[in-house]
Scaffold this motif. Sequence first.
Motif, PDB file in Angstrom:
ATOM      1  N   SER A  10      -3.559  13.177  -2.417  1.00  0.00           N
ATOM      2  CA  SER A  10      -2.341  13.521  -3.158  1.00  0.00           C
ATOM      3  C   SER A  10      -1.250  12.514  -2.846  1.00  0.00           C
ATOM      4  N   VAL A  11      -0.275  12.461  -3.743  1.00  0.00           N
ATOM      5  CA  VAL A  11       0.917  11.642  -3.549  1.00  0.00           C
ATOM      6  C   VAL A  11       2.124  12.526  -3.841  1.00  0.00           C
ATOM      7  N   ASP A  12       3.256  12.152  -3.287  1.00  0.00           N
ATOM      8  CA  ASP A  12       4.484  12.921  -3.472  1.00  0.00           C
ATOM      9  C   ASP A  12       5.498  12.057  -4.209  1.00  0.00           C
TER      10      ASP A  12
ATOM     11  N   TYR B  99       1.824   3.406  -4.731  1.00  0.00           N
ATOM     12  CA  TYR B  99       0.619   2.657  -4.355  1.00  0.00           C
ATOM     13  C   TYR B  99       0.412   2.703  -2.842  1.00  0.00           C
ATOM     14  N   ALA B 100       1.506   2.659  -2.048  1.00  0.00           N
ATOM     15  CA  ALA B 100       1.381   2.717  -0.591  1.00  0.00           C
ATOM     16  C   ALA B 100       0.928   4.109  -0.150  1.00  0.00           C
ATOM     17  N   GLN B 101       1.454   5.145  -0.799  1.00  0.00           N
ATOM     18  CA  GLN B 101       1.020   6.510  -0.483  1.00  0.00           C
ATOM     19  C   GLN B 101      -0.461   6.681  -0.772  1.00  0.00           C
ATOM     20  N   LEU B 102      -0.892   6.163  -1.920  1.00  0.00           N
ATOM     21  CA  LEU B 102      -2.294   6.305  -2.326  1.00  0.00           C
ATOM     22  C   LEU B 102      -3.214   5.523  -1.388  1.00  0.00           C
ATOM     23  N   ASP B 103      -2.823   4.308  -1.036  1.00  0.00           N
ATOM     24  CA  ASP B 103      -3.613   3.506  -0.096  1.00  0.00           C
ATOM     25  C   ASP B 103      -3.740   4.247   1.238  1.00  0.00           C
ATOM     26  N   ARG B 104      -2.625   4.717   1.757  1.00  0.00           N
ATOM     27  CA  ARG B 104      -2.614   5.433   3.037  1.00  0.00           C
ATOM     28  C   ARG B 104      -3.440   6.711   2.956  1.00  0.00           C
TER      29      ARG B 104
ATOM     30  N   ALA C 290      -5.579   1.220 -10.049  1.00  0.00           N
ATOM     31  CA  ALA C 290      -6.399   0.008 -10.109  1.00  0.00           C
ATOM     32  C   ALA C 290      -5.965  -0.987  -9.033  1.00  0.00           C
ATOM     33  N   ARG C 291      -4.662  -1.111  -8.815  1.00  0.00           N
ATOM     34  CA  ARG C 291      -4.135  -2.019  -7.791  1.00  0.00           C
ATOM     35  C   ARG C 291      -4.613  -1.591  -6.404  1.00  0.00           C
ATOM     36  N   VAL C 292      -4.541  -0.303  -6.116  1.00  0.00           N
ATOM     37  CA  VAL C 292      -4.973   0.212  -4.806  1.00  0.00           C
ATOM     38  C   VAL C 292      -6.473  -0.004  -4.630  1.00  0.00           C
TER      39      VAL C 292
END
Length: 127
Positions: free
Chosen positions: A5-7, A15-20, A55-57
Amino acid sequence: MAIVSVDPRDRTPIYAQLDRALRAAIATGRLTAGDQLPTVRQLAVELSVNANTVARVYAELERAGVIETKRGVGSFITATPAQAHPPREQERRLRGFVMRVLAEADAAGFTIDEVMAALRAYRQKGG
C-alpha cells in the motif's frame, strides 16, 4: 487487495513509498523468490496511482536485481530477504553494527587495532 500500500497523504513520493513497500514485503518474507508481481497496470489500478510510477519502480527494482521481468510472462521476485534492503539501508545497518562493536570493544579495553588484528586472524583461520 494490493500486495502493498501507499499513503497519498504521506509527503514521501509515491514511487519511493512503493519501492520501500515492495522491498519490505520481500525482506519480511511476505513476498519470496519466484513470486509473481501484479502487472504494472493491475498494481496501478489497485493502488490508484499512475501506471508510469509503477513501471518506474519495477524498472529500478529490476536494475537493482530485486525482480526479473520476462517479456510476455510477468515480473517475478528474484531477491532474498537480505538482498531486498536498499543499498543505503544496508550501509546504515553496517555502520550501526560497527559502532556497537567498537563501543563494546572499547568498554572491554580493546583498541581498534587489536580488534582488526583479531578479525584478520580469525578470517585467515577460515572462521
